[in-house]
Design a protein around this motif. Sequence first.
Motif, PDB file in Angstrom:
ATOM      1  N   SER A 178       0.838  -1.204   0.000  1.00 43.30           N
ATOM      2  CA  SER A 178       0.000   0.000   0.000  1.00 43.30           C
ATOM      3  C   SER A 178       0.870   1.251   0.000  1.00 43.30           C
ATOM      4  CB  SER A 178      -0.924  -0.004   1.226  1.00 43.30           C
ATOM      5  OG  SER A 178      -0.181  -0.065   2.419  1.00 43.30           O
ATOM      6  N   LEU A 181       1.807   1.845  -3.511  1.00 45.17           N
ATOM      7  CA  LEU A 181       0.619   2.348  -4.203  1.00 45.17           C
ATOM      8  C   LEU A 181       0.453   3.846  -3.981  1.00 45.17           C
ATOM      9  CD1 LEU A 181      -2.097   1.982  -5.725  1.00 45.17           C
ATOM     10  CD2 LEU A 181      -3.132   1.432  -3.507  1.00 45.17           C
ATOM     11  N   THR A 182       0.582   4.303  -2.740  1.00 46.99           N
ATOM     12  CA  THR A 182       0.418   5.731  -2.472  1.00 46.99           C
ATOM     13  C   THR A 182       1.507   6.548  -3.150  1.00 46.99           C
ATOM     14  OG1 THR A 182       1.613   5.522  -0.357  1.00 46.99           O
ATOM     15  CG2 THR A 182      -0.783   5.380  -0.279  1.00 46.99           C
ATOM     16  N   THR A 184       3.055   5.747  -5.957  1.00 47.25           N
ATOM     17  CA  THR A 184       2.779   5.724  -7.399  1.00 47.25           C
ATOM     18  C   THR A 184       1.693   6.731  -7.754  1.00 47.25           C
ATOM     19  OG1 THR A 184       3.362   3.380  -7.472  1.00 47.25           O
ATOM     20  CG2 THR A 184       2.118   4.248  -9.337  1.00 47.25           C
ATOM     21  N   PHE A 216      -4.933   1.854  -9.641  1.00 55.08           N
ATOM     22  CA  PHE A 216      -5.509   1.003  -8.608  1.00 55.08           C
ATOM     23  C   PHE A 216      -5.908  -0.362  -9.167  1.00 55.08           C
ATOM     24  CE2 PHE A 216      -9.120  -0.334  -5.836  1.00 55.08           C
ATOM     25  CZ  PHE A 216      -8.408  -0.448  -4.649  1.00 55.08           C
ATOM     26  N   TYR A 219      -2.848  -2.438  -9.644  1.00 53.54           N
ATOM     27  CA  TYR A 219      -2.420  -2.881  -8.321  1.00 53.54           C
ATOM     28  C   TYR A 219      -3.235  -4.096  -7.862  1.00 53.54           C
ATOM     29  CZ  TYR A 219      -2.028  -2.570  -3.180  1.00 53.54           C
ATOM     30  OH  TYR A 219      -1.851  -2.836  -1.849  1.00 53.54           O
TER      31      TYR A 219
END
Length: 300
Positions: A178, A181-182, A184, A216, A219
């Motif tokens: 996560s 992800l943040t 990116t 997202f 991901y």
Amino acid sequence: MKNKILVFDIGGSFIKFSLYFQGEFMCKGKVKTPLDSLENLLVALKQIHNQFMDECEGIAVSMPGIVNSESGHMVHGGSLRYINDINMLDVFKKAFHKPVAIENDGKCAALGEAWRGSLQGITDGVVLVVGTGMGGGIISQGKLLKGHHLSAGEFSFIRTNNENAYNDDYLLGMQGSSFVLTKTVAKAKDLPADSMTGEKIFKFIEEGDGTVQTIFREYCRNIATQIINLQSILDPEKFVIGGGISENPLLVITIREELEKLYKDSFYNFVRADIEQSRLGNEANLQGAIYNYKQSYHLE
């Protein structure tokens, strides 16, 4: 009266703590995890313990790394780089002068889900904890699977790309993180990396931001792909998705959608994975640490 258990969930970012009494968690809190030294970690833990030392009879600990929960020996501490080849059970007992039980955080999550969460009554199940890496645990034939080297469930080290097998960016711990992800999304939106949170990502998605929606979905597809692999290897009855970001139902919904696309696009007759959002959420590690304590001292 010393009839409560103090629980520590030591993570790479925060130490969450709570008092456990008669099936309930009381006085919850968290402090930042010291990442520089074992000495400072113990200082932080002792400061918490001092608040409750007259109430608690023992200490239950969930922490990263490869842990022998019976002997207390830790091969390493995962994100806690200063823990290496040390007996943490001895260290904690010396620090607190109380009974202590420790277990790996992903394995605690699995124990918690099997005891009081989404894996209750499930003989074979897998917990995936989405966080700064991809932690987890495996319940096999009704018992926690530890593995010969105590590393069963270390999903972060799964390699996801043959062409880039030597590149750590293609470990599942990065692809399913996560935190990554943040970062990116922040880069794509030209925002400071430390300004992005899971909540903001879901807000972008709900507002129809196409760029964030694409990131997202990719991901979630990466996670879905590895769920298919794990289903083929372990054949569990159920997967449980936990970790902070999983508290938004959109994560599990989107992983399910990506799984269906992968199944539909293949002519092979896969056994379809059943995935569910964690019922325990951020309490899973705390619950598992308590269960491990009870088992260690034959209280349940």
